[in-house]
Each structure stands twice: as C-alpha cells, then as structure tokens.
Design a protein around this motif. Structure first.
Motif, PDB file in Angstrom:
ATOM      1  N   GLY A  39       0.831  -1.191   0.000  1.00 53.04           N
ATOM      2  CA  GLY A  39       0.000   0.000   0.000  1.00 53.04           C
ATOM      3  C   GLY A  39       0.863   1.236   0.000  1.00 53.04           C
ATOM      4  N   SER A  40       0.294   2.336   0.455  1.00 52.55           N
ATOM      5  CA  SER A  40       1.033   3.596   0.502  1.00 52.55           C
ATOM      6  C   SER A  40       0.392   4.469   1.565  1.00 52.55           C
ATOM      7  N   ASP A  41       0.591   5.773   1.467  1.00 47.37           N
ATOM      8  CA  ASP A  41       0.014   6.661   2.483  1.00 47.37           C
ATOM      9  C   ASP A  41      -1.507   6.592   2.455  1.00 47.37           C
ATOM     10  N   LYS A  42      -2.073   6.729   1.268  1.00 50.44           N
ATOM     11  CA  LYS A  42      -3.492   6.459   1.030  1.00 50.44           C
ATOM     12  C   LYS A  42      -3.541   5.805  -0.346  1.00 50.44           C
ATOM     13  N   GLY A  64      -7.711   4.480   2.284  1.00 47.62           N
ATOM     14  CA  GLY A  64      -6.630   4.592   3.256  1.00 47.62           C
ATOM     15  C   GLY A  64      -5.397   3.833   2.804  1.00 47.62           C
ATOM     16  N   PRO A  65      -4.443   3.628   3.696  1.00 43.54           N
ATOM     17  CA  PRO A  65      -3.200   2.943   3.319  1.00 43.54           C
ATOM     18  C   PRO A  65      -3.403   1.529   2.794  1.00 43.54           C
ATOM     19  N   PRO A 112      -3.558  10.377   9.717  1.00 47.99           N
ATOM     20  CA  PRO A 112      -3.129   9.618  10.905  1.00 47.99           C
ATOM     21  C   PRO A 112      -2.896   8.130  10.643  1.00 47.99           C
ATOM     22  N   PRO A 113      -3.707   7.459   9.786  1.00 44.91           N
ATOM     23  CA  PRO A 113      -3.448   6.025   9.563  1.00 44.91           C
ATOM     24  C   PRO A 113      -2.064   5.735   8.991  1.00 44.91           C
ATOM     25  N   TYR A 145       2.983   2.394  10.263  1.00 42.59           N
ATOM     26  CA  TYR A 145       4.377   2.115  10.625  1.00 42.59           C
ATOM     27  C   TYR A 145       4.493   1.674  12.079  1.00 42.59           C
ATOM     28  N   ARG A 146       3.698   2.278  12.952  1.00 48.10           N
ATOM     29  CA  ARG A 146       3.763   1.892  14.365  1.00 48.10           C
ATOM     30  C   ARG A 146       3.408   0.417  14.532  1.00 48.10           C
ATOM     31  N   ASN A 147       2.425  -0.042  13.771  1.00 50.71           N
ATOM     32  CA  ASN A 147       2.033  -1.451  13.843  1.00 50.71           C
ATOM     33  C   ASN A 147       3.117  -2.377  13.307  1.00 50.71           C
TER      34      ASN A 147
END
Length: 677
Positions: A69-72, A152-153, A398-399, A404-406
C-alpha cells in the motif's frame, strides 16, 4: 466438492482435481474473477457453480494486494464527482497518453470502471463519500483530473478481505498452500491450448511424490502478480515470486516488460513513500554505512529552500521516477540524487518526519510561507500548517503513522531508511479484449497481465485487475461454458509431461549435494543483476552483458543443479530456475528496446554520453538520452521460442475504438450472446 481422482505413475498415486476453471493466485484480481464466475454460472442455471471453479494459491493473503500500500493507496476510476464531465473515451485517452498501450484494452477498462468500483462499494470496501453520497476524488500521478479515490493505506487489502469473504460465502474451494510449478498444454504454435496446472502441495512436499497435484481444467486464469522478488531493491512483499517463468515455458507471449515503475520507499518495512508522506515535506539526509556523518545531501543541488521543499512536496503525486520531471529541479531529481548517494557514494539515505528540511550553505531556513503556490495552497486547504512534518502528517493522514507503528517503527521518534525501489511492472503477458493470452484458454489478469504502457495513472492497476477478472469470467461463462473435461483424456495428454517433471525434480535433488552453488546465492545474483541492469538506470552495453550472464547462468543451473540443505527444499530449486528464465526474458526485452533507440522513458533512464546531464554537479555517467516518441506507437513483445531462446518483435499499438452502437442492435447481440464472442 471438486471431483478428485488419482493418477498412478509407477508406484506413486498423485491426486487429480477436475473442474471447469482453475484460478491461480489469491489477490484482489483473482478473488474478484472467482466471484464473477460463480455469479455468471449461477445465472446460466448451474445449480452448484462452486464445483465449477477453484482457487489455487501458494499463500492465501501473501501477495501484493493484501500486503502492499502507501500513504493512502489509490484506486483509479472514471470521474463521478463535481462539475467536470468524464467519459470512458477520455479515460482511455489518459491511459494511452504515455504510449505503448493498446487502445481497445484502455477503453474496456474505462467502460467497466464504474461497474467494478460500485461492485467494491457494495461489498463493503470503505471508500469515503460526502453527505450527499458522492465519492470525492483527488489528483494522482499522471492524472489530468481528480479520478482517484482511496480507502486509506490498505485499499487493496480491504478489496481482498471483502472479496475473500464473498468467495467463502459462495463456498468456492480454496486450495492452499499449493504452488503452481507448470502449466499443462497441448498442441503447438497458434494451436496451443492450456488444459491444466501442475502444482505442489506444500504440506506433502516431503512425501515420495513431492506433493505433486494435477488440476484438470477447461480454463486456467493466472493471477499471481508481478515478479517483485526478482529485484534486490524492491518494495514488493517478500517472497512475491510471480509465475512468469512457467507462463513463458507454456508459450505465452509477454509485452512491455521493459516498463517497470520505480519510486522512493522505505526498506524496513517495505512501503511506498508517496502522497502525504512527501507532501508534509520531511527532511532527507544521508549517512555513512554505520549511520555516522549525517549530511543534508539534497541542499547541494537546489538553488533555494523554496525549490527543494516544493520538489519534495510534488513527490507526493509525482511519486514514480519520471525522466520528464528531472529538468528544472523537478521532483524526480530527488530520485537520482538518492540513487547517487547509495550507488555511487555507498551511503545510506533517510527520511526524518520529526524535522523540516535543514538549511546549510547558501540555502535559507525552511518556511511554510516560502513554497510555490501549488504546495502552499494544498497544505492550507488541508489544514496542514503545523510546525513539523510529523504534526502535518498527523493532521492529514493519521493512519499512515499508525501503519508504521504497527510494524514496529515510530515515525515520531525514528527516521526511515529509503531507496528507489522496484514497485510495479506495467507490462506482463499480452491479452486480448477478454484477457485471454495467445495460448487458448489461458487467461492472465492483475499485474501479471500487461495492459499498461510507458506510464499509467496511480491506482489504475487496481481498476485494471478488477476489470480483467470480470472480462475473463464473462468469456469463460458465456463463450466457453461450464464443461468439465474428461479425466482420462487429460491424463493421456499430460502423463508424459508430469513424468518428466517428476524425474527433473528427482535429478535436481540428486545433483544438490555436489552442486557448486547454493540456490539462495544464485537468487541473490539474479536479483542484483535486475536491480543493476533492469532498474531505474540502464544502458545498452550493460543490458547486453546482463543478457549474456543470465543465459550462462540458466545453462549452469540446468547442467550443475543448485545446492539445497534438505530434500524438501526442492521447491527452492524450481523457484530459482523459474526466476532465472523470467529475468532472462525481461533483460532480453530491455536490451532489444534500448537497441531500437527508445531512450529514457516511463520510469527509467538510458545512459547516453552525449545526453542530458540531470545536474551540473553530477558526473557524466548520469547523462541520459531523451525518449524517442516515435516508439510510443509500437509495443515490444517477447516470448520463449521452441529453440529455447527468447525472441522479440515490435507490434503496432491498437487504437482506441471509435465505433458507435445502436441500442436495439446491441440489445439483440446481447440476448443472443454474440457480444461474448
């Protein structure tokens, strides 16, 4: 339940499954095709349509559409919002604008775009709409309008999840983990026809029969994605092998293999850094291999912070590297400079969202008020005028931070190591208007089908995958029908082929202990060769050397074998040999296209000592030749001949059809079924 019998080969008994259609792959395109095929068979009066098809996959959920995926992540469709009119013909003009795209396929993707988009909406893919129910769009790369949308991503993951749920509700069999190792065919030349698949059941790979399983089918649909694992520097999911090697060996013709997309992505985790990741204008810097000696390397090449910051912003919707966006301190100059740092200077490159671009030397300090109007207005309208990139990213998307946090990376604290990575192959196997290949009854959909040309709008591949699955299902259900082939005739036709494959596996295992090279070592050689000679920077001399090296390697593999540690690792031998075949086909096409004088186009440069220098501070090795626009009117095909060598030929681009249809005549042709011929 699928029909199951046994094929007795010596002392072995190999399972044989018989059905009408086998779909190989389990991504968004494959699952969508299965959905449509079930419905079409049901509409034709079949009471148990689930027995007429099955999905065969090496790893459910392991492909690019579920893992990338990507940013969105963008889904590209026909425009349906606002005051700007749009038509399928306009859509086709956009798809063909970059050249080397068949117009009839582009028009079909436009005419079926909304049908497939709303199919996704009704399944539950959460594309956002406004209070009136209108699906608002935005502009993506190579997009003259605002046709793009996103969930979304993880847009394509939503597509996979919703489609998989429907496939399971229908009771369509999913056989996993089964890895296709050969397409079974009969006939020669134009009379060649695909009649099934030979696969390995991973769970039985240690058995005497190596888990070999036969699929007897009237039709085979290949949907195994792009050859991402063929590159050393790649943003594809790890182990995304594709199945190009076995398609070549079955006689399928490919085209536009030269046209891959490359763009900036993080290395760990592998993820595209497009859209808002760039529009928030993060800091770029490089370090020595050990992480020391940080340097604001971009500053040396831009005349002002305003020019640098705006170029970073524009990478958001000019994400793929593009030779046309290098001049005048364009956004693709950044890709070249990242490559220069990594390849020429041996440094590592990073993106830092905790800081704005840092001023050094003659560059003035960064300021959001000192941007070109396009960038400034975009950030203002998005309410993204916060002090730091991470704050702007939190406001806009925010997603993209949570993603990345996930995966174990906190963008609020740590930078991302980046590179210019292989991301998508616009080419693939040539298909007709029903996504059927030159091998009769062999269909190819998704990224494995080469319906795109030199350039394509971001997200158009997702639309093409959905439309391709629809078209293949229409042709199969309405033209070829629900027939399940005879098992005895099938086994009579393929028995010798299966026996030969079994002996080849046994021979590979026997040679493994004395083989001079490990399978993993050879795979790394292939990957590095593709990145070095089939990546973002190419040359005729380099491509010719690469073809020679690839040819020698294939001979060595087949003569000496590949070393593996255990018997059950024979699949590694098969994968590496298939990858070697595929990369030889790709490199042959790249060499021959450059030899035709294509120049730099799409997402790659072609070296030319008399060509354009991207920046005066770069060495002459970065000079590149301009595109030869005359070659936009032809497509380079490549195939594996009966002589065991790859061959190429240039064919003219088919134009966008201009025919008009009268309703009553179309209605009659539809009722009679002639529209599916």
């Amino acid at each position: 339940m699928l029909q199951r019998t046994l094929f007795h080969l010596g002392e072995l008994s190999l399972p044989v499954y018989s059905t009408n259609t086998v779909i190989v792959g389990s991504g968004a395109a494959a699952l969508n095709c299965a959905e449509h095929l079930y419905r079409f068979f049901q509409e034709r009066g079949e009471t148990r349509p689930e027995e007429l098809l099955c999905i065969v996959t090496a790893g459910l959920g392991a492909g690019a559409s579920n893992c990338s995926g990507s940013d969105k992540q963008t889904y590209y469709k026909l425009g349906i919002q606002g005051k700007t009119p749009d038509t399928p013909h306009d859509f086709a003009l956009t798809l063909t604008q970059g050249g080397c795209t068949h117009g009839d396929l582009a028009l079909i993707e436009g005419e079926n775009s909304l049908r497939e988009f709303y199919h996704l909406v009704e399944k539950g893919v959460p594309f956002p709409h406004n209070e009136r129910g209108g699906f608002v769009g935005y502009k993506t790369d190579h997009d003259p309008r605002q046709r793009a949308t996103s969930a979304g991503p993880w847009t394509s993951r939503f597509m996979v999840q919703k489609s998989l749920a429907q496939v399971r509700r229908f009771g369509i069999p999913i056989l996993a983990p089964y890895e296709a190792i050969a397409l079974l065919t009969v006939g020669e030349g134009k009379a060649r026809r695909c009649i099934g698949v030979l696969a390995v059941n991973h769970k039985d790979a240690e058995e005497e029969g190596f888990g070999l399983t036969l699929f007897n089918a009237e039709n085979v649909v290949m949907a195994t994605g792009g050859p991402g694992e063929m590159y050393a520097v790649s943003v594809y999911p790890r182990y995304q092998m594709g199945a190009h090697g076995i398609c070549f060996e079955a006689g399928a013709v490919a085209h536009n293999l030269t046209e891959s997309q490359f763009g900036l992505a993080s290395l760990t985790p592998r993820w595209n850094l497009s859209g808002t990741y760039q529009q928030v204008i993060p800091r770029y810097y490089s370090t020595d291999p050990d992480g020391s000696n940080p340097r604001e390397f971009l500053n040396d090449y831009f005349p002002s912070m305003r020019a640098l910051a705006t170029a970073i912003f524009l990478k958001g919707y000019q994400w793929p590297f593009d030779p046309d966006k290098v001049a005048g301190f364009g956004s693709s100059l950044i890709d070249i400079l990242v490559e220069h740092e990594r390849r020429d200077l041996g440094r590592r490159v990073w993106m830092d969202f905790t800081r704005n671009p840092m001023a050094t030397g003659r560059l003035e300090p960064f300021s959001l008020s000192d941007l070109e109007p396009e960038a400034r207005l975009y950030l203002e309208r998005s309410g993204a005028l916060q002090e730091t990139p991470i704050q702007r990213l939190e406001r806009m998307n925010p997603p993209s931070i949570e993603l990345y946090r996930n995966r174990g990376v906190d963008l609020t604290r740590e930078p991302l190591e980046i590179a210019v990575c292989a991301q998508h192959n616009n080419g693939g196997f040539a298909v007709d208007r029903w996504w059927e290949s030159n091998v009769s009854h062999l269909f190819v959909i998704g990224e494995q089908a080469g319906t795109h040309g030199v350039k394509r709008p971001g997200g158009s591949a997702l639309n093409a995958g959905q439309v391709g699955g629809l078209r293949a299902a229409q042709r199969i259900a309405h033209a070829y029908g629900p027939r399940v082939p005879s098992v005895s005739e099938f086994l009579s036709a393929v028995g010798d082929t299966v026996a030969a494959k079994l002996e080849a596996i046994r021979a590979g295992i026997r040679r493994a202990e004395s083989a001079p090279r490990r399978a993993e070592e050879v795979q790394r050689e292939i990957q590095q060769r593709m990145t070095d000679f089939g990546g973002v920077s190419r040359s005729l001399e380099g491509a010719a050397r690469a073809v020679d090296a690839a040819s020698r390697l294939l001979v060595e593999i087949r003569r000496d074998g590949l070393r593996i540690e255990r018997r059950r690792h024979f699949l590694r031998q098969l994968r590496v040999e298939a990858m070697c075949v595929a990369h030889l086909g790709y490199l042959t096409a790249i060499r021959d296209l450059i030899a035709r004088g294509s120049g730099s186009r799409g997402s790659h440069l072609v070296a030319d000592p008399k060509g354009i220098l991207p920046h005066p501070a770069l060495g002459s090795e970065w000079r590149f030749g301009p595109e030869n626009p005359a070659l936009r009117e032809e497509i380079l095909e490549v195939w594996l001949g009966e002589d065991g060598e790859f061959h190429t030929r240039a064919v003219p681009v088919r134009p966008i059809p201009e025919s008009e249809f009268w309703f009553e005549n179309t209605w009659e042709a539809y009722r009679s079924g002639r529209v599916f011929e």
